[in-house]
Scaffold this motif. Structure first.
Motif, PDB file in Angstrom:
ATOM      1  N   UNK A 185      43.173   0.958 -28.426  1.00 43.23           N
ATOM      2  CA  UNK A 185      41.776   1.067 -28.858  1.00 43.23           C
ATOM      3  C   UNK A 185      41.216   2.445 -28.551  1.00 43.23           C
ATOM      4  N   UNK A 186      40.062   2.737 -29.139  1.00 47.83           N
ATOM      5  CA  UNK A 186      39.370   3.984 -28.873  1.00 47.83           C
ATOM      6  C   UNK A 186      38.895   4.016 -27.426  1.00 47.83           C
ATOM      7  N   UNK A 187      39.037   5.166 -26.784  1.00 47.03           N
ATOM      8  CA  UNK A 187      38.541   5.329 -25.418  1.00 47.03           C
ATOM      9  C   UNK A 187      37.018   5.196 -25.382  1.00 47.03           C
ATOM     10  N   UNK A 188      36.514   4.646 -24.301  1.00 43.82           N
ATOM     11  CA  UNK A 188      35.077   4.427 -24.164  1.00 43.82           C
ATOM     12  C   UNK A 188      34.325   5.757 -24.157  1.00 43.82           C
ATOM     13  N   UNK A 189      33.218   5.801 -24.913  1.00 41.64           N
ATOM     14  CA  UNK A 189      32.358   6.984 -25.009  1.00 41.64           C
ATOM     15  C   UNK A 189      33.113   8.218 -25.493  1.00 41.64           C
ATOM     16  N   UNK A 190      34.130   8.004 -26.320  1.00 42.33           N
ATOM     17  CA  UNK A 190      34.933   9.107 -26.851  1.00 42.33           C
ATOM     18  C   UNK A 190      35.025   8.980 -28.360  1.00 42.33           C
ATOM     19  N   UNK A 191      34.602   9.993 -29.115  1.00 36.95           N
ATOM     20  CA  UNK A 191      34.774   9.926 -30.568  1.00 36.95           C
ATOM     21  C   UNK A 191      36.253   9.905 -30.944  1.00 36.95           C
ATOM     22  N   UNK A 192      36.547   9.318 -32.098  1.00 34.95           N
ATOM     23  CA  UNK A 192      37.902   9.374 -32.633  1.00 34.95           C
ATOM     24  C   UNK A 192      38.108  10.723 -33.307  1.00 34.95           C
ATOM     25  N   UNK A 193      39.163  11.422 -32.912  1.00 29.87           N
ATOM     26  CA  UNK A 193      39.477  12.723 -33.500  1.00 29.87           C
ATOM     27  C   UNK A 193      40.171  12.533 -34.838  1.00 29.87           C
TER      28      UNK A 193
END
Length: 369
Positions: A185-193
């Motif tokens: 999953x996407x890391x918390x508070x991190x936009x997807x690059x």
């Protein structure tokens, strides 16, 4: 219609397929062996003896190897749906050792979930049942090589035709790049690059997202941001929401109808996969935007990302930890660029069907190892 189609040009059209592996003039239909040889045993050469190729587990097959300057104008290709996330499509320009295109086969054609969705767009058409077409112009100055790597444990059969032209003036044209990244999953508070670290002059021309939702509620409040050239902390281009970037509005929700699929020449959400109450446990979406009338130009550096935001109580944004896979397309003044590491089979895998184990019902059958 653009009058350019009527302009006479001193170029030659060639086509590479299993019936003419090198695209040589007069080289088609000459095969005496191939995947259709048994079917043509009563007819002989010229009667569909080699319409496809079989790629062994772990093998890389060279779809095309073209010498000299030219431009790929069309790709048609098909294989079984089970293979859409188990193969890597690559393209190398001008003898480069590193690929400019390295994307899961299905994602390049807007099919990231191993399940068919009709796409009616200008550069990509996905037609029943898995006829994939690319009209992205792919120019090169001294050569082109396209490959498919089979990362699965079974042999796969592929049908394809690659049309290209030679003899024209391709100076000053950028090289097409395509990059794939997944946050799962996407890391918390991190936009997807979507793209990072790209250097050189070029233009960004397309985004495809395969988005798997891991929370209840609306998931698309996040902004798509383009950091151009000197941008560091803040972007030059900042959108207003995920569905807005893909040309929709108000959660893609037509009242009384819910999420509503659409496909247009430049943008769309052609795929909505709904839970089935058993093993298909979460909503999944496929969305594309092609920046053809509105390419995003950069002079020497590019970074793109997307936030994942939903809602929590008190009308507060909720940072999400969704499954997001992106395919980014851009033209660049050089045949190689910084790119993510090559994905593994596990990196690309999605559950292909309504079964407790992905292998159940797969074609060909995939018994326990």
């Amino acid at each position: 219609m653009n009058q350019a189609i009527a302009r006479l040009r001193a170029v030659q059209t060639r086509s590479i397929s299993p019936e003419n592996f090198d695209g040589a003039p007069g080289g088609g239909g000459r095969a005496t062996e191939g995947t259709g040889a048994a079917c043509a045993r009563d007819l002989g050469p010229g009667w569909k003896i080699s319409p496809s190729v079989d790629i062994a587990p772990g093998a890389t097959f060279e779809l095309a190897n073209i010498d000299g300057p030219g431009q790929i104008t069309h790709i048609w290709i098909t294989t079984h749906t089970d293979n859409w996330r188990t193969m890597l499509l690559r393209a190398y320009w001008d003898g480069a050792d590193e690929p400019a295109i390295e994307v899961p086969y299905g994602d390049f054609f807007g099919q990231g979930w191993g399940k068919f969705a009709q796409i009616n767009s200008q550069p990509i058409a996905a037609n029943p049942h898995g006829g994939f077409n690319s009209y992205w112009p792919m120019p090169f100055q001294s050569g082109a090589r396209l490959t498919l790597e089979n990362l699965s444990t079974v042999e796969v059969r592929v049908y394809y035709q690659i049309t290209f032209e030679t003899g024209g003036d391709y100076a000053g044209l950028g090289y097409l790049h395509a990059q794939w990244r997944r946050s799962n999953p996407l890391e918390y508070l991190t936009p997807h690059t979507i793209v990072e670290g790209v250097e050189g002059q070029g233009q960004y021309v397309g985004t495809y997202l395969a988005w798997g939702v891991n929370s209840n509620g609306w998931w698309g409040e996040g902004e798509v941001k383009f950091y151009l050239d000197e941008d560091e902390e803040f972007p030059t281009i900042c959108g207003t929401g995920t569905e807005d970037y893909f040309g929709g509005a108000w959660n893609f929700d037509v009242p009384g109808q819910g999420y509503t699929e659409y496909s247009t020449p430049y943008l769309g959400m052609p795929q909505v996969i709904r839970p089935d109450g058993l093993y298909v446990s979460q909503q999944r979406f496929g969305m594309y935007r092609w920046h053809l009338p509105d390419p995003i130009h950069f002079g020497h550096r590019l970074r793109v990302d997307v936030q994942a935001l939903g809602w929590r109580s008190g009308w507060r944004y909720l940072p999400l930890r969704d499954d997001i896979a992106s395919t980014a397309l851009f033209y660049l003044d050089r045949p190689t660029a910084r790119r993510p590491r090559t994905p593994s089979a596990d990196d690309m895998e999605v559950h292909l069907r309504s079964a407790p184990v992905p292998d159940i019902g797969a074609q060909p059958p995939r018994p326990p190892a």
